[in-house]
Scaffold this motif. Structure first.
Motif, PDB file in Angstrom:
ATOM      1  N   ALA A  88       0.828  -1.197   0.000  1.00 55.76           N
ATOM      2  CA  ALA A  88       0.000   0.000   0.000  1.00 55.76           C
ATOM      3  C   ALA A  88       0.871   1.259   0.000  1.00 55.76           C
ATOM      4  O   ALA A  88       1.906   1.303   0.644  1.00 55.76           O
ATOM      5  N   ALA A  89       0.434   2.270  -0.754  1.00 51.68           N
ATOM      6  CA  ALA A  89       1.193   3.512  -0.860  1.00 51.68           C
ATOM      7  C   ALA A  89       0.306   4.689  -0.475  1.00 51.68           C
ATOM      8  O   ALA A  89      -0.920   4.591  -0.451  1.00 51.68           O
ATOM      9  N   THR A  90       0.945   5.799  -0.137  1.00 53.73           N
ATOM     10  CA  THR A  90       0.220   7.021   0.156  1.00 53.73           C
ATOM     11  C   THR A  90       0.489   8.035  -0.954  1.00 53.73           C
ATOM     12  O   THR A  90       1.635   8.268  -1.313  1.00 53.73           O
ATOM     13  N   VAL A  91      -0.586   8.609  -1.484  1.00 48.21           N
ATOM     14  CA  VAL A  91      -0.443   9.623  -2.530  1.00 48.21           C
ATOM     15  C   VAL A  91      -1.125  10.899  -2.042  1.00 48.21           C
ATOM     16  O   VAL A  91      -2.222  10.842  -1.483  1.00 48.21           O
ATOM     17  N   GLU A 103      -9.349  20.821  -3.162  1.00 46.19           N
ATOM     18  CA  GLU A 103      -8.857  20.469  -1.832  1.00 46.19           C
ATOM     19  C   GLU A 103      -7.708  19.481  -1.923  1.00 46.19           C
ATOM     20  O   GLU A 103      -7.662  18.649  -2.817  1.00 46.19           O
ATOM     21  N   ARG A 104      -6.814  19.586  -0.921  1.00 42.12           N
ATOM     22  CA  ARG A 104      -5.715  18.619  -0.884  1.00 42.12           C
ATOM     23  C   ARG A 104      -6.111  17.424  -0.033  1.00 42.12           C
ATOM     24  O   ARG A 104      -6.676  17.572   1.048  1.00 42.12           O
ATOM     25  N   VAL A 105      -5.823  16.245  -0.552  1.00 44.21           N
ATOM     26  CA  VAL A 105      -6.177  15.027   0.182  1.00 44.21           C
ATOM     27  C   VAL A 105      -5.021  14.031   0.102  1.00 44.21           C
ATOM     28  O   VAL A 105      -4.119  14.160  -0.720  1.00 44.21           O
ATOM     29  N   ALA A 106      -5.084  13.054   0.994  1.00 41.13           N
ATOM     30  CA  ALA A 106      -4.139  11.934   0.922  1.00 41.13           C
ATOM     31  C   ALA A 106      -4.946  10.654   0.780  1.00 41.13           C
ATOM     32  O   ALA A 106      -5.919  10.455   1.501  1.00 41.13           O
ATOM     33  N   THR A 157      -5.678   3.138  -9.828  1.00 40.56           N
ATOM     34  CA  THR A 157      -6.889   3.261  -9.046  1.00 40.56           C
ATOM     35  C   THR A 157      -6.715   2.629  -7.674  1.00 40.56           C
ATOM     36  O   THR A 157      -6.158   1.541  -7.559  1.00 40.56           O
ATOM     37  N   MET A 158      -7.191   3.337  -6.662  1.00 37.91           N
ATOM     38  CA  MET A 158      -7.282   2.721  -5.333  1.00 37.91           C
ATOM     39  C   MET A 158      -8.751   2.521  -5.038  1.00 37.91           C
ATOM     40  O   MET A 158      -9.540   3.449  -5.137  1.00 37.91           O
ATOM     41  N   THR A 159      -9.113   1.282  -4.683  1.00 39.33           N
ATOM     42  CA  THR A 159     -10.498   1.010  -4.341  1.00 39.33           C
ATOM     43  C   THR A 159     -10.663   1.126  -2.825  1.00 39.33           C
ATOM     44  O   THR A 159      -9.894   0.540  -2.079  1.00 39.33           O
ATOM     45  N   HIS A 160     -11.655   1.910  -2.423  1.00 41.35           N
ATOM     46  CA  HIS A 160     -11.879   2.190  -0.998  1.00 41.35           C
ATOM     47  C   HIS A 160     -10.589   2.559  -0.271  1.00 41.35           C
ATOM     48  O   HIS A 160     -10.239   1.939   0.718  1.00 41.35           O
ATOM     49  N   PRO A 161      -9.883   3.571  -0.786  1.00 39.79           N
ATOM     50  CA  PRO A 161      -8.651   3.947  -0.080  1.00 39.79           C
ATOM     51  C   PRO A 161      -8.975   4.530   1.283  1.00 39.79           C
ATOM     52  O   PRO A 161     -10.068   5.046   1.511  1.00 39.79           O
ATOM     53  N   ASP A 162      -7.999   4.422   2.152  1.00 36.83           N
ATOM     54  CA  ASP A 162      -8.024   5.111   3.411  1.00 36.83           C
ATOM     55  C   ASP A 162      -7.719   6.568   3.039  1.00 36.83           C
ATOM     56  O   ASP A 162      -6.782   6.814   2.293  1.00 36.83           O
ATOM     57  N   PHE A 163      -8.543   7.520   3.472  1.00 39.63           N
ATOM     58  CA  PHE A 163      -8.294   8.877   2.986  1.00 39.63           C
ATOM     59  C   PHE A 163      -8.268   9.914   4.095  1.00 39.63           C
ATOM     60  O   PHE A 163      -8.818   9.707   5.173  1.00 39.63           O
ATOM     61  N   ASP A 164      -7.601  11.019   3.823  1.00 40.56           N
ATOM     62  CA  ASP A 164      -7.559  12.139   4.742  1.00 40.56           C
ATOM     63  C   ASP A 164      -7.598  13.440   3.976  1.00 40.56           C
ATOM     64  O   ASP A 164      -7.006  13.553   2.909  1.00 40.56           O
ATOM     65  N   LYS A 165      -8.287  14.414   4.562  1.00 34.37           N
ATOM     66  CA  LYS A 165      -8.225  15.754   3.998  1.00 34.37           C
ATOM     67  C   LYS A 165      -7.055  16.476   4.661  1.00 34.37           C
ATOM     68  O   LYS A 165      -6.848  16.356   5.859  1.00 34.37           O
TER      69      LYS A 165
END
Ligand code: ADP
Ligand code: MG
Length: 700
Positions: free
Chosen positions: A61-64, A113-116, A129-137
C-alpha cells in the motif's frame, strides 16, 4: 491529590460541539487523557508519500497526496460508484473509487482540496486506481510537505467523518488542548525511572506523538509511550502478585512425606527427569514458604507434567490436605481419573470423579465424600469443581492445560474463600514476552527436557494426489501392530459440515482398511460414548481412531504411532503441535502426516513447513506468534492479554523487558507507592489500572 487535568471533559475544548462530543464518546474518547491517547494511525511526510508516476501494481500500500480535480457518482450496471480524481504536485493523476458510502463520501471531497489516499493500486485504463482507499483531507492552508513537517493521521470511522471529525480536526482539537492546558499535563513516571531507562519526558512524548518535529523525536515519543504502556501492566501484575502474597497466606507444608516417596520410588515405573525433579523442588519450596503458591509449569507436550502434578497432590495429602485436579475437557478428565486411580490405589488413597451427566444419587455421594474428607482427590472439569464442590480441607489445586484459561478466569479460581496452593500446567510453550504478560503474576517452572528414549516424531506433508501412498504407509504401521489417529478440523461456524467430513472419512477408512477396526469420536457424542470409544482405542480394540479436534489436548496412548491430520492447512500452528504431541509418547518411532490442499495461503504454507522442520515447541510458538499476532495467539476471547494501544508485544519485547524491570524495581523500593515521589504515579495507576483487567488489586 487535586483532580488531574487528564480527567477533564473534552467538551471544554474549543471546537467540540455537543454533537461532536457525543460521537467522540462513542469512540471511547471522553476525557483529556482519552484524547491524548487517541494515537495517530499513520504519519505523512515527504518520505512516506509516493508520486503517482512511481506507483506500481502488486506493490505494498502507498500514500499519494494530491489535489481533487474531479469527483462524481458514476452509474454502473448494478451499483453506482464514486470516482475521485486527484492530481499530485508533478501533474500526474490517479483515481479513488468507492462502491460503499458513495453519497456521504462524495460530499467530503471538494474540487481544489488537498487530500491523501492510502491503499494498494491497480491500473484500470488510463489511471492507477485505489479502491476504498483510506483517505484524509489535508490542511490546504497549512505548510506544505516540503517543509519537512510530519503530519499525524488519525483513526477514523464513517461516523467520525460524518461528524466532521477528520484527521484535520483531530489535529486542531489536540493542538488546542496543548495550547491551553499543555503545562498542566502531569508527569507520571518518576525521574529516576526516566533517567535509568533513558526515556524522554511524558509530556514531551505526548506532544511529539501528535506533533512530531522530526522522525527522531517521533521515535523517542513512541519508545516512551510503549514503555509506559507495558510499565503499568507490569506494575499491575507485580501488585497482583504482591497482594496475593500479603493477603492470602498459604497452608504451610512440611517435608514430602510417605505417600509422596512411595509414589516416586515404588509406583512409578520410571525415574523422573531432571526437569520434573526441579519443578517438584520449586513446588515443595513454595508450599513451605507460608505464601499461597501460584506456580505455572510450562512444559512441551509429552514432557511429563502429569506425574509432577500427582506428586504435588500427594505432598498435600501427606500434610493432611485434599487435592483437586481440573482439566478443560471430559476426555482429559477421564484420562486423569484413570491415571490417578492407577497411581493412588496402591497407596490406599481415594479418588473421586465429577463430571456432568452423573446420576443425582451418585453425585451427592461423591460430594459428601469430598466435603467430609473421605475423598483425597477429586478430578473434574473446572466448572464442575469450582461451582459445586465444598471441600473438607483443600490444599492443592492443579489446573491442567491452563492456556485455555485467561488471567481473569484464573483470578476467579477459588474466589469463594478457599486458597489452596495453585499449580497450573500448560503445554503451550509461549515466547518469553508473552509469558511475562499473560503469566506475569505467576512463578514459572520450565520443563525443557523429555523423558529418556523418546525419538523425535517424523513429520511429512502430503497432498491429495499422494493419498494412496499415505494409506500404504498407514497399512504398514497397522501390520506392525501400531495404532493411528486420523483427525479432522472442527471449525465452529460450520460444525455440522465439518462433522460430515469426519463421518464420511470414517466410512471411507472402514472400507479401505478392512478388516482393521476403525472408530469415530467427536464432540457431539455423549460423554459416555466418547469415553467408551477412547477406552476401546486405549485397550487396542480399535486400530484407527477418526476424530475431530476433541482429541487435541493431553490424550496419552503409547501404542499410537501415527497422527494423520486431514485439511492440515486449516489448523493453527499450536493446534498442529498439540495434535502431533498425541504420538511419540513411548520409545517407538512415531509419525505425523499432514494432508493438505494445494490451494493454501502463504501463511498456511509457513505453518506446514514449520511443522515439517521442527518439533521444538518454543520455536513453533515463536513462529505462531509472528504469523498470528499477539491478540489471536491464545484466541482473543480468552487471552487475558491487555489491549495495547501503541505497544506491540511481538515487536517491542525490548521495552517490555525494561518495563518489567522498572515496575518490579519500583515495588521493591516502595511496595505501596507511598513515597511523595510516586504520588502522581499512584494516582494515575489507581485511576486507570487498579481493579481493571487482571486482578482486584489495591495498592494498599
Ligand atoms: P504432558 O506433559 O504432555 O502432560 P504426560 O504427563 O501425559 O505429558 O506424559 C507423557 C507420557 O510420558 C506419559 O505416558 C507418562 O507416563 C510418560 N512419562 C512421564 N514422565 C516420564 C519419565 N520421567 N520417564 C518416562 N516416561 C515418562
Ligand atoms: Mg498433559
Amino acid at each position: 491529590m487535586s483532580e488531574s487535568i487528564l480527567t477533564e471533559d473534552v467538551q471544554i475544548l474549543h471546537g467540540i460541539s455537543p454533537k461532536k462530543a457525543a460521537v467522540l464518546a462513542e469512540s471511547g474518547v471522553h476525557s483529556f487523557r482519552d484524547l491524548l491517547h487517541y494515537f495517530p494511525r499513520r504519519y505523512l511526510d515527504r518520505s512516506t508519500v509516493t508520486a503517482v508516476r512511481d506507483l506500481a501494481e502488486d506493490a505494498p500500500a502507498a500514500t499519494v497526496v494530491g489535489t481533487v480535480r474531479a469527483s462524481g457518482i458514476v452509474p454502473g450496471k448494478r451499483t453506482r460508484r464514486l470516482e475521485v480524481i486527484i492530481e499530485d504536485e508533478r501533474g500526474d493523476k490517479m483515481k479513488g473509487v468507492w462502491f460503499q458510502g458513495v453519497h456521504w463520501i462524495s460530499r467530503l471531497f471538494k474540487k481544489g482540496e488537498r487530500v491523501a489516499f492510502h491503499g494498494k493500486v491497480q491500473q484500470y485504463g488510463r489511471y492507477f486506481t485505489m479502491t476504498h482507499p483510506d483517505f484524509d483531507k489535508l490542511d490546504a492552508e497549512g505548510p506544505a510537505l516540503e517543509t519537512g513537517r510530519i503530519m499525524a493521521l488519525y483513526p477514523g470511522s464513517a461516523k467520525l467523518q460524518k461528524a466532521g471529525l477528520t484527521s484535520r480536526s483531530f489535529r486542531r482539537i489536540i493542538y488546542d488542548l496543548f495550547k491551553t492546558h499543555g503545562l498542566k499535563i502531569p508527569h507520571i513516571l518518576p525521574e529516576w525511572i526516566q533517567e535509568r531507562y533513558d526515556l524522554i519526558d511524558g509530556r514531551v512524548a505526548l506532544r511529539a506523538i501528535h506533533f512530531p518535529k522530526s522522525q527522531v523525536e517521533l521515535n523517542q515519543a513512541r519508545e516512551r509511550l510503549k514503555f509506559e504502556e507495558f510499565f503499568f501492566i507490569q506494575l499491575m501484575l507485580g501488585l497482583t502478585r504482591q497482594t496475593r502474597r500479603d493477603v492470602t497466606t498459604g497452608a504451610v507444608f512440611g517435608k514430602p512425606g510417605e505417600t509422596y516417596h512411595r509414589f516416586l520410588d515404588e509406583v512409578l515405573p520410571f525415574d523422573l527427569t531432571g526437569a520434573q525433579l526441579r519443578a517438584l523442588d520449586d513446588v515443595i519450596a513454595d508450599t513451605q514458604s507460608g505464601h499461597q503458591m501460584n506456580r505455572l509449569i510450562q512444559g512441551d507436550v509429552g514432557s511429563g507434567k502429569t506425574v509432577v502434578a500427582v506428586a504435588a497432590i500427594l505432598h498435600a495429602i501427606d500434610n493432611g490436605y485434599q487435592g483437586a485436579f481440573m482439566a478443560p475437557t471430559e476426555i482429559l478428565v477421564e484420562q486423569h481419573y484413570a491415571n490417578l486411580q492407577r497411581y493412588l490405589k496402591p497407596l490406599g488413597l481415594e479418588v473421586r470423579l465429577l463430571i456432568g451427566g452423573q446420576r443425582k444419587l451418585l453425585r451427592e455421594e461423591i460430594l459428601a465424600d469430598i466435603a467430609e474428607g473421605r475423598a483425597h482427590v477429586v478430578v473434574g472439569t473446572h466448572a464442575v469443581i469450582q461451582d459445586t464442590v465444598a471441600f473438607h480441607k483443600l490444599g492443592m489445586a492443579v489446573v491442567d492445560e491452563q492456556h485455555r484459561f485467561g488471567v481473569m478466569q484464573r483470578a476467579q479460581l477459588f474466589s469463594k474463600g478457599e486458597h489452596p496452593h495453585m499449580l497450573l500446567m500448560t503445554a503451550t510453550p509461549i515466547p518469553r514476552s508473552l509469558a511475562m504478560t499473560v503469566y506475569g503474576d505467576l512463578d514459572v517452572s520450565i520443563m525443557d527436557e523429555m523423558p529418556a528414549g523418546r525419538k523425535p516424531i517424523i513429520t511429512k506433508l502430503f497432498s491429495e494426489k499422494r493419498r494412496g501412498e499415505m494409506y500404504e504407509f498407514l497399512r504398514e504401521q497397522l501390520r506392525e501392530g501400531r495404532q493411528a489417529y486420523v483427525v479432522y478440523p472442527l471449525v465452529e461456524e460450520s460444525e455440522k459440515m465439518d462433522l460430515k467430513d469426519a463421518e464420511s472419512g470414517f466410512e471411507k477408512l472402514q472400507v479401505e482398511f478392512r478388516p482393521y477396526t476403525v472408530d469415530l469420536v467427536h464432540g457431539r457424542m455423549f460423554s459416555y460414548e466418547k469415553e467408551e470409544a477412547m477406552d476401546r482405542f486405549k485397550n487396542g480394540e480399535t486400530d484407527i481412531l477418526v476424530a475431530t479436534t476433541v482429541i487435541e489436548v493431553g490424550v496419552d496412548v503409547k501404542n499410537a504411532t501415527v497422527m494423520v491430520i486431514e485439511h492440515a492447512e486449516r489448523f493453527g500452528l499450536s493446534q498442529l503441535h498439540q495434535l502431533r504431541g498425541r504420538v511419540g509418547r513411548g520409545a517407538v518411532q512415531s509419525y505425523c502426516i499432514l494432508m493438505a490442499d494445494y490451494r493454501r495461503s502463504p501463511e498456511a504454507e509457513q505453518r506446514l513447513n514449520t511443522m515439517v522442520q521442527t518439533t521444538d515447541g518454543f520455536k513453533i510458538s515463536e513462529t505462531d506468534l509472528k504469523l498470528r499476532g499477539a491478540g489471536d495467539f491464545f484466541g482473543t476471547r480468552q487471552s487475558g492479554l491487555p489491549d495495547f494501544k501503541i505497544a506491540d508485544i511481538t515487536q517491542d519485547q525490548e521495552f517490555l523487558i525494561k518495563a518489567r524491570q522498572a515496575a518490579f524495581e519500583l515495588l521493591d523500593r516502595d511496595p505501596h507507592l507511598r513515597d511523595d515521589e510516586h504520588a502522581q504515579l499512584r494516582t494515575y495507576y489507581e485511576r486507570y489500572y487498579a481493579g481493571r483487567g487482571m486482578g482486584l488489586v489495591r495498592v494498599g
